[in-house]
Design a protein around this motif. Structure first.
Motif, PDB file in Angstrom:
ATOM      1  N   ASN A   1       0.802  -1.229   0.000  1.00 57.56           N
ATOM      2  CA  ASN A   1       0.000   0.000   0.000  1.00 57.56           C
ATOM      3  C   ASN A   1       0.835   1.281   0.000  1.00 57.56           C
ATOM      4  O   ASN A   1       0.496   2.261   0.669  1.00 57.56           O
ATOM      5  N   GLY A   2       1.944   1.264  -0.715  1.00 53.57           N
ATOM      6  CA  GLY A   2       2.757   2.463  -0.809  1.00 53.57           C
ATOM      7  C   GLY A   2       3.665   2.711   0.382  1.00 53.57           C
ATOM      8  O   GLY A   2       4.297   3.764   0.473  1.00 53.57           O
ATOM      9  N   ASN A   3       3.699   1.762   1.307  1.00 53.34           N
ATOM     10  CA  ASN A   3       4.596   1.825   2.474  1.00 53.34           C
ATOM     11  C   ASN A   3       4.428   3.102   3.306  1.00 53.34           C
ATOM     12  O   ASN A   3       5.405   3.807   3.593  1.00 53.34           O
ATOM     13  N   PRO A   4       3.201   3.416   3.721  1.00 51.23           N
ATOM     14  CA  PRO A   4       3.015   4.615   4.556  1.00 51.23           C
ATOM     15  C   PRO A   4       3.715   4.499   5.910  1.00 51.23           C
ATOM     16  O   PRO A   4       3.982   5.518   6.555  1.00 51.23           O
ATOM     17  N   GLU A   5       4.008   3.260   6.335  1.00 53.27           N
ATOM     18  CA  GLU A   5       4.699   3.080   7.617  1.00 53.27           C
ATOM     19  C   GLU A   5       6.209   3.317   7.507  1.00 53.27           C
ATOM     20  O   GLU A   5       6.924   3.254   8.506  1.00 53.27           O
TER      21      GLU A   5
ATOM     22  N   GLY B   1       0.178  15.062  14.966  1.00 49.48           N
ATOM     23  CA  GLY B   1       1.559  15.000  15.430  1.00 49.48           C
ATOM     24  C   GLY B   1       2.190  13.650  15.178  1.00 49.48           C
ATOM     25  O   GLY B   1       3.349  13.557  14.758  1.00 49.48           O
ATOM     26  N   LEU B   2       1.442  12.572  15.428  1.00 45.58           N
ATOM     27  CA  LEU B   2       1.953  11.221  15.183  1.00 45.58           C
ATOM     28  C   LEU B   2       2.258  11.012  13.702  1.00 45.58           C
ATOM     29  O   LEU B   2       3.264  10.415  13.325  1.00 45.58           O
ATOM     30  N   ALA B   3       1.364  11.513  12.840  1.00 46.55           N
ATOM     31  CA  ALA B   3       1.559  11.368  11.396  1.00 46.55           C
ATOM     32  C   ALA B   3       2.796  12.130  10.927  1.00 46.55           C
ATOM     33  O   ALA B   3       3.526  11.672  10.040  1.00 46.55           O
ATOM     34  N   ALA B   4       3.043  13.270  11.517  1.00 47.00           N
ATOM     35  CA  ALA B   4       4.187  14.089  11.113  1.00 47.00           C
ATOM     36  C   ALA B   4       5.513  13.435  11.493  1.00 47.00           C
ATOM     37  O   ALA B   4       6.514  13.590  10.790  1.00 47.00           O
ATOM     38  N   VAL B   5       5.512  12.677  12.576  1.00 49.61           N
ATOM     39  CA  VAL B   5       6.753  12.056  13.046  1.00 49.61           C
ATOM     40  C   VAL B   5       7.190  10.897  12.162  1.00 49.61           C
ATOM     41  O   VAL B   5       8.336  10.834  11.701  1.00 49.61           O
ATOM     42  N   ASP B   6       6.275   9.963  11.913  1.00 52.12           N
ATOM     43  CA  ASP B   6       6.682   8.777  11.141  1.00 52.12           C
ATOM     44  C   ASP B   6       5.593   8.217  10.239  1.00 52.12           C
ATOM     45  O   ASP B   6       5.619   7.053   9.864  1.00 52.12           O
ATOM     46  N   GLY B   7       4.617   9.039   9.889  1.00 49.18           N
ATOM     47  CA  GLY B   7       3.578   8.591   8.975  1.00 49.18           C
ATOM     48  C   GLY B   7       2.486   7.766   9.610  1.00 49.18           C
ATOM     49  O   GLY B   7       1.711   7.116   8.905  1.00 49.18           O
ATOM     50  N   CYS B   8       2.381   7.771  10.934  1.00 53.06           N
ATOM     51  CA  CYS B   8       1.349   6.998  11.636  1.00 53.06           C
ATOM     52  C   CYS B   8      -0.030   7.329  11.071  1.00 53.06           C
ATOM     53  O   CYS B   8      -0.401   8.495  10.931  1.00 53.06           O
ATOM     54  N   GLU B   9      -0.804   6.295  10.749  1.00 55.07           N
ATOM     55  CA  GLU B   9      -2.103   6.503  10.113  1.00 55.07           C
ATOM     56  C   GLU B   9      -3.122   7.100  11.063  1.00 55.07           C
ATOM     57  O   GLU B   9      -3.963   7.900  10.667  1.00 55.07           O
ATOM     58  N   GLY B  10      -3.081   6.688  12.317  1.00 54.93           N
ATOM     59  CA  GLY B  10      -4.073   7.170  13.266  1.00 54.93           C
ATOM     60  C   GLY B  10      -4.028   6.404  14.565  1.00 54.93           C
ATOM     61  O   GLY B  10      -2.995   5.840  14.949  1.00 54.93           O
ATOM     62  N   VAL B  11      -5.175   6.377  15.251  1.00 58.62           N
ATOM     63  CA  VAL B  11      -5.262   5.752  16.576  1.00 58.62           C
ATOM     64  C   VAL B  11      -6.475   4.837  16.628  1.00 58.62           C
ATOM     65  O   VAL B  11      -7.524   5.141  16.053  1.00 58.62           O
ATOM     66  N   VAL B  12      -6.323   3.711  17.329  1.00 60.35           N
ATOM     67  CA  VAL B  12      -7.427   2.790  17.600  1.00 60.35           C
ATOM     68  C   VAL B  12      -7.573   2.680  19.108  1.00 60.35           C
ATOM     69  O   VAL B  12      -6.592   2.435  19.817  1.00 60.35           O
ATOM     70  N   TRP B  13      -8.792   2.873  19.608  1.00 66.43           N
ATOM     71  CA  TRP B  13      -9.060   2.724  21.036  1.00 66.43           C
ATOM     72  C   TRP B  13      -9.666   1.349  21.300  1.00 66.43           C
ATOM     73  O   TRP B  13     -10.525   0.876  20.548  1.00 66.43           O
ATOM     74  N   HIS B  14      -9.227   0.716  22.375  1.00 65.04           N
ATOM     75  CA  HIS B  14      -9.720  -0.603  22.773  1.00 65.04           C
ATOM     76  C   HIS B  14     -10.408  -0.494  24.130  1.00 65.04           C
ATOM     77  O   HIS B  14      -9.777  -0.123  25.120  1.00 65.04           O
ATOM     78  N   HIS B  15     -11.685  -0.810  24.171  1.00 59.30           N
ATOM     79  CA  HIS B  15     -12.430  -0.804  25.434  1.00 59.30           C
ATOM     80  C   HIS B  15     -12.232  -2.154  26.116  1.00 59.30           C
ATOM     81  O   HIS B  15     -12.080  -3.179  25.437  1.00 59.30           O
TER      82      HIS B  15
END
Length: 295
Positions: free
Chosen positions: A229-233, A265-279
Motif C-alpha cells: 500500500n505504498g509503504n506509509p509506515e 503530530g503522530l503522522a508528522a513524526v513517522d507517517g502513523c495513520e491514526g489511533v485505535v481505542w480498545h475498550h
C-alpha cells in the motif's frame, strides 16, 4: 459455528470466536463426532446465541455440545437478550433470533470512526460530533494504540494464514473465500482468503522469513513494508505487527481538537495513520489523521 459444502461433495465446519468475529479453525467434514472432540479439547468454550449474547448454559458440567443438548430438553438454553431457545420451533427462532443485530466489531464490520462523517459536504472528513456508541472514547474508558497502515492478515488456530479481502458489489468472490460481513455504506463484502492466493503472498512470505524461528500465536496482524500500500509506515523491509501488541499512544486531551492535534503530530513524526481505542469489553473505535479537515 456452521457447516458448508463446496462443489456438492466437499464439506467443512467453520468455528468462529463470537467475541471478535474471527475464525478460530476451519475443519474438514461436518460430523458431530469431530466437533464434540474439539469441544472436549477446549473446555472453556461458551455457546453463543445467534444474536451474539452468551446462552445461559451450565457449560462447566461437561462438553459444550452435551451441555447444550441437555439444556435444550429442559428449555434452559435460553438467551436473555432475544429469548431464543435452542430446540424451539422454526417460527420461534425466526421471529426472535434472526432479527438483524447491529454489531460494532473488527471481524464483521469496519471499526467505527470516533466522530461522525460530514456526508453533506465531504464524507472523507469528520465533524466535531461523536459517533453514537463511541462516547466511551471521550470518557477515557479505552486504551489508545497506534493504527498501522498496511493490510490485515490472520493466523488461525490450525496454523493457516489468511489475508483480509474486500469484494466489490456484483463481483465474484475468489476461491476458498470466507465472507464475514457486508459494509452497508459501500456494499463491499468483507472476508478472508487464503494468504497463498492473495496478491500479498510474496511479501507475507518475506515477512515470515525475516522473523526467523519465531513461534507465532493465533491472531490478527498488520503486514507492512515497501511493497504494501505504498509503504506509509516507512518500513525498510516487510514485517508483521501483532495487533494484540500494538504500540500504546498517549492522547492527553480527549476532545475533537485534542485528538486532531495528537494524530496530526503522530503522522508528522513517522507517517502513523491514526489511533485505535480498545475498550475493556472488546469494543473498538478509530480515527485517522486524514479524517480531519485541514485547519
Amino acid at each position: 459455528m456452521d457447516d458448508f459444502a463446496l462443489y456438492g461433495s466437499t464439506y467443512g465446519t467453520l468455528l468462529v470466536d463470537a467475541t471478535i468475529r474471527l475464525p478460530l479453525t476451519l475443519r474438514e467434514g461436518r460430523d458431530a463426532e469431530q466437533l464434540s472432540r474439539w469441544l472436549h479439547e477446549h473446555p472453556g468454550v461458551e455457546v453463543a446465541c445467534p444474536c451474539s449474547s452468551v446462552l445461559r448454559v451450565p457449560l462447566d458440567t461437561g462438553p459444550a455440545a452435551a451441555a447444550l443438548d441437555a439444556a435444550s430438553s429442559t428449555g434452559t438454553a435460553r438467551c436473555c437478550s432475544c429469548r431464543w431457545r435452542r430446540g424451539g420451533s422454526r417460527r420461534e427462532r425466526n421471529s426472535d433470533a434472526r432479527k438483524p443485530v447491529n454489531r460494532q466489531d473488527p471481524g464483521m464490520q469496519k471499526i467505527p470512526t470516533v466522530f461522525v462523517r460530514d456526508f453533506d459536504n465531504n464524507p472523507a472528513h469528520v465533524l466535531p460530533k461523536v459517533t453514537p456508541g463511541c462516547e466511551w472514547v471521550l470518557a477515557g474508558e479505552g486504551q489508545a494504540t497506534r493504527k498501522y497502515d498496511g493490510t490485515c492478515v490472520m493466523l488461525d488456530e490450525a496454523g493457516k494464514w489468511w489475508a483480509r479481502r474486500e469484494v466489490k458489489p456484483r463481483r465474484p468472490e475468489p476461491p476458498n473465500y470466507i465472507a464475514l460481513s457486508v459494509d452497508t455504506e459501500t456494499g463491499k463484502t468483507i472476508g478472508w482468503e487464503p494468504i497463498g492466493q492473495s496478491s500479498f503472498a510474496k511479501f507475507h512470505s518475506e515477512a515470515l522469513k525475516a522473523a526467523g524461528l519465531r513461534e507465532w500465536t493465533a491472531g490478527t496482524f498488520e503486514l507492512i513494508g515497501p511493497k504494501v500500500n505504498g509503504n506509509p509506515e516507512r518500513a525498510d523491509a516487510h514485517g508483521l505487527v501483532e495487533h494484540a501488541a500494538a504500540q500504546h499512544v498517549s492522547v492527553p486531551e480527549l476532545t475533537f481538537e485534542g485528538i486532531r492535534s495528537t494524530v496530526a503530530g503522530l503522522a508528522a513524526v513517522d507517517g502513523c495513520e491514526g489511533v485505535v481505542w480498545h475498550h475493556p469489553d472488546g469494543r473498538m473505535a478509530k480515527i485517522k489523521a486524514r479524517d480531519f479537515p485541514k485547519a
